[in-house]
Design a protein around this motif. Structure first.
Motif, PDB file in Angstrom:
ATOM      1  N   ILE A  10     -37.654   9.210  75.461  1.00  0.00           N
ATOM      2  CA  ILE A  10     -37.660   8.499  74.177  1.00  0.00           C
ATOM      3  C   ILE A  10     -36.813   7.230  74.272  1.00  0.00           C
ATOM      4  N   PHE A  11     -35.615   7.357  74.820  1.00  0.00           N
ATOM      5  CA  PHE A  11     -34.695   6.228  74.935  1.00  0.00           C
ATOM      6  C   PHE A  11     -35.285   5.130  75.822  1.00  0.00           C
ATOM      7  N   THR A  12     -35.810   5.515  76.982  1.00  0.00           N
ATOM      8  CA  THR A  12     -36.391   4.545  77.915  1.00  0.00           C
ATOM      9  C   THR A  12     -37.608   3.864  77.300  1.00  0.00           C
ATOM     10  N   THR A  13     -38.455   4.628  76.629  1.00  0.00           N
ATOM     11  CA  THR A  13     -39.649   4.055  76.011  1.00  0.00           C
ATOM     12  C   THR A  13     -39.272   3.059  74.925  1.00  0.00           C
ATOM     13  N   LEU A  14     -38.326   3.419  74.075  1.00  0.00           N
ATOM     14  CA  LEU A  14     -37.891   2.519  73.007  1.00  0.00           C
ATOM     15  C   LEU A  14     -37.243   1.259  73.584  1.00  0.00           C
ATOM     16  N   MET A  15     -36.348   1.443  74.544  1.00  0.00           N
ATOM     17  CA  MET A  15     -35.664   0.310  75.164  1.00  0.00           C
ATOM     18  C   MET A  15     -36.679  -0.627  75.817  1.00  0.00           C
ATOM     19  N   ILE A 132     -28.752  -6.557  70.739  1.00  0.00           N
ATOM     20  CA  ILE A 132     -29.778  -6.065  69.810  1.00  0.00           C
ATOM     21  C   ILE A 132     -30.433  -4.780  70.314  1.00  0.00           C
ATOM     22  N   VAL A 133     -31.178  -4.870  71.403  1.00  0.00           N
ATOM     23  CA  VAL A 133     -31.997  -3.739  71.857  1.00  0.00           C
ATOM     24  C   VAL A 133     -31.153  -2.533  72.262  1.00  0.00           C
ATOM     25  N   GLY A 134     -30.104  -2.750  73.038  1.00  0.00           N
ATOM     26  CA  GLY A 134     -29.250  -1.633  73.454  1.00  0.00           C
ATOM     27  C   GLY A 134     -28.636  -0.899  72.271  1.00  0.00           C
ATOM     28  N   PRO A 135     -27.944  -1.622  71.373  1.00  0.00           N
ATOM     29  CA  PRO A 135     -27.365  -0.936  70.217  1.00  0.00           C
ATOM     30  C   PRO A 135     -28.404  -0.254  69.317  1.00  0.00           C
ATOM     31  N   VAL A 136     -29.546  -0.889  69.095  1.00  0.00           N
ATOM     32  CA  VAL A 136     -30.594  -0.275  68.263  1.00  0.00           C
ATOM     33  C   VAL A 136     -31.100   1.003  68.937  1.00  0.00           C
ATOM     34  N   VAL A 140     -30.792   4.854  67.471  1.00  0.00           N
ATOM     35  CA  VAL A 140     -31.940   5.752  67.270  1.00  0.00           C
ATOM     36  C   VAL A 140     -31.711   7.056  68.046  1.00  0.00           C
ATOM     37  N   LEU A 141     -31.213   6.948  69.283  1.00  0.00           N
ATOM     38  CA  LEU A 141     -30.951   8.139  70.088  1.00  0.00           C
ATOM     39  C   LEU A 141     -29.924   9.045  69.415  1.00  0.00           C
ATOM     40  N   VAL A 142     -28.874   8.478  68.858  1.00  0.00           N
ATOM     41  CA  VAL A 142     -27.858   9.277  68.160  1.00  0.00           C
ATOM     42  C   VAL A 142     -28.477  10.002  66.973  1.00  0.00           C
ATOM     43  N   LYS A 143     -29.357   9.326  66.235  1.00  0.00           N
ATOM     44  CA  LYS A 143     -30.011   9.970  65.097  1.00  0.00           C
ATOM     45  C   LYS A 143     -30.901  11.120  65.556  1.00  0.00           C
ATOM     46  N   ILE A 144     -31.573  10.953  66.692  1.00  0.00           N
ATOM     47  CA  ILE A 144     -32.397  12.034  67.247  1.00  0.00           C
ATOM     48  C   ILE A 144     -31.518  13.194  67.672  1.00  0.00           C
ATOM     49  N   GLN A 145     -30.404  12.888  68.334  1.00  0.00           N
ATOM     50  CA  GLN A 145     -29.499  13.927  68.806  1.00  0.00           C
ATOM     51  C   GLN A 145     -28.855  14.701  67.664  1.00  0.00           C
TER      52      GLN A 145
END
Length: 147
Positions: A10-15, A132-136, A140-145
């Motif tokens: 998920i993280f890699t795809t979003l990034m 931008i992209v890294g923090p976003v 999102v990853l934190v919200k998933i976790q």
């Protein structure tokens, strides 16, 4: 940072999605052809190539190099900045070549075009990723976790 394979995908795809979108938009804007049609035409192959490079080559090398450096892996910010910077350098190196080949094919001016593209892409990719992209993506990853 991702703690399992699902989160990693998920993280890699979003990034990857956000970086390819941002860099495709930037490069089209540089070449004065920023249209939705041009963006969509270049985005799909760009995303596929970037994702494969990220997962199988650049991401692996960036992490290997980052963890070999004298940086305390327990300190998250220095490690995030190191991996992100190494990823940017690796991905810009590869994706600038991809962009030149897609736009112009093989040509006598390819080295000059590549060096120019590489410089221009590093200038855009560094702040795009770090600010931008890294923090976003991490947000999102934190919200998933935490879900």
């Amino acid at each position: 940072m991702p703690t399992n394979k699902k989160e990693g995908i998920i993280f890699t795809t979003l990034m990857c999605f956000l970086m390819v979108l941002g860099m495709s938009t930037y490069n089209l804007w540089l070449h004065h052809s920023l249209t939705l049609k041009e963006l969509l035409i270049g985005f799909i192959p760009g995303f596929i190539v970037a994702f494969v490079l990220d997962v199988f080559i650049v991401g692996v090398l960036a992490k290997k190099i980052a963890f070999a450096l004298p940086i305390d892996p327990q300190k998250k910010l220095p490690m995030i900045l190191t991996i992100s910077t190494l990823m940017i350098l690796g991905m810009v190196t590869c994706m600038s070549l991809f962009g030149i080949l897609m736009q112009n094919g093989l040509s006598d001016a390819m080295l000059s075009q590549y060096l120019t593209a590489w410089k221009m892409n590093v200038i855009a990719a560094l702040p795009l990723q770090l600010l931008i992209v890294g923090p976003v993506s991490r947000s999102v990853l934190v919200k998933i976790q935490n879900a």
